[in-house]
Design a protein around this motif. Structure first.
Motif, mmCIF file in Angstrom:
data_model
loop_
_atom_site.group_PDB
_atom_site.id
_atom_site.type_symbol
_atom_site.label_atom_id
_atom_site.label_comp_id
_atom_site.label_asym_id
_atom_site.label_seq_id
_atom_site.Cartn_x
_atom_site.Cartn_y
_atom_site.Cartn_z
ATOM 1 N N GLN A 95 9.788 -1.278 -3.194
ATOM 2 C CA GLN A 95 8.358 -1.506 -3.371
ATOM 3 C C GLN A 95 8.062 -2.988 -3.578
ATOM 4 O OE1 GLN A 95 7.850 1.222 -6.634
ATOM 5 N NE2 GLN A 95 6.862 2.748 -5.325
ATOM 6 N N PRO B 154 2.272 1.254 2.828
ATOM 7 C CA PRO B 154 1.419 1.821 1.776
ATOM 8 C C PRO B 154 0.727 0.728 0.957
ATOM 9 C CG PRO B 154 3.711 1.931 1.125
ATOM 10 C CD PRO B 154 3.693 1.437 2.547
ATOM 11 N N SER B 155 -0.442 1.065 0.453
ATOM 12 C CA SER B 155 -1.178 0.158 -0.425
ATOM 13 C C SER B 155 -0.897 0.555 -1.864
ATOM 14 C CB SER B 155 -2.675 0.234 -0.145
ATOM 15 O OG SER B 155 -3.382 -0.547 -1.070
ATOM 16 N N PHE B 156 -0.188 -0.302 -2.565
ATOM 17 C CA PHE B 156 0.186 0.018 -3.940
ATOM 18 C C PHE B 156 -0.962 -0.226 -4.917
ATOM 19 C CE2 PHE B 156 4.433 -0.962 -2.067
ATOM 20 C CZ PHE B 156 4.884 0.350 -2.070
ATOM 21 N N THR B 157 -1.961 -1.020 -4.525
ATOM 22 C CA THR B 157 -3.099 -1.219 -5.414
ATOM 23 C C THR B 157 -3.956 0.039 -5.468
ATOM 24 O OG1 THR B 157 -4.349 -2.229 -3.615
ATOM 25 C CG2 THR B 157 -3.197 -3.711 -5.106
ATOM 26 N N LYS B 158 -4.068 0.745 -4.373
ATOM 27 C CA LYS B 158 -4.829 1.995 -4.375
ATOM 28 C C LYS B 158 -4.118 3.069 -5.196
ATOM 29 C CE LYS B 158 -7.128 1.250 0.003
ATOM 30 N NZ LYS B 158 -7.221 1.645 1.420
ATOM 31 N N LYS B 159 -2.790 3.004 -5.231
ATOM 32 C CA LYS B 159 -2.003 3.966 -6.010
ATOM 33 C C LYS B 159 -1.856 3.524 -7.458
ATOM 34 C CE LYS B 159 0.696 5.470 -2.068
ATOM 35 N NZ LYS B 159 2.029 5.597 -1.482
ATOM 36 N N GLN B 160 -2.379 2.356 -7.795
ATOM 37 C CA GLN B 160 -2.319 1.767 -9.137
ATOM 38 C C GLN B 160 -0.874 1.694 -9.646
ATOM 39 O OE1 GLN B 160 -5.096 3.945 -11.546
ATOM 40 N NE2 GLN B 160 -6.839 2.934 -10.595
ATOM 41 N N LEU B 161 -0.022 1.128 -8.804
ATOM 42 C CA LEU B 161 1.386 0.962 -9.144
ATOM 43 C C LEU B 161 1.553 -0.103 -10.224
ATOM 44 C CD1 LEU B 161 4.425 1.505 -8.381
ATOM 45 C CD2 LEU B 161 4.214 -0.501 -6.927
#
Length: 50
Positions: A34, A18-25
């Motif tokens: 994570q 998963p891309s955590f930057t797209k999910k704004q983690l």
């Protein structure tokens, strides 16, 4: 040879993980899993660019 392996790993990471930057983690609220994924992706990216 080593660079090619990391380039393949980087492409697999992009497809599978998963891309955590797209999910704004928020990094401060990330779980250990994570953070491990973020670290792995960074390690592979750095080595594929060397």
């Amino acid at each position: 040879m080593k660079k090619q392996v990391f380039k393949v790993l980087a492409k697999m990471n992009k497809l599978l993980l998963p891309s955590f930057t797209k999910k704004q983690l928020d990094i401060s609220k990330a779980t250990k899993v994570q953070l491990a994924i973020i670290g792995w992706r960074a390690f592979v990216t750095i080595n594929s660019l060397k």
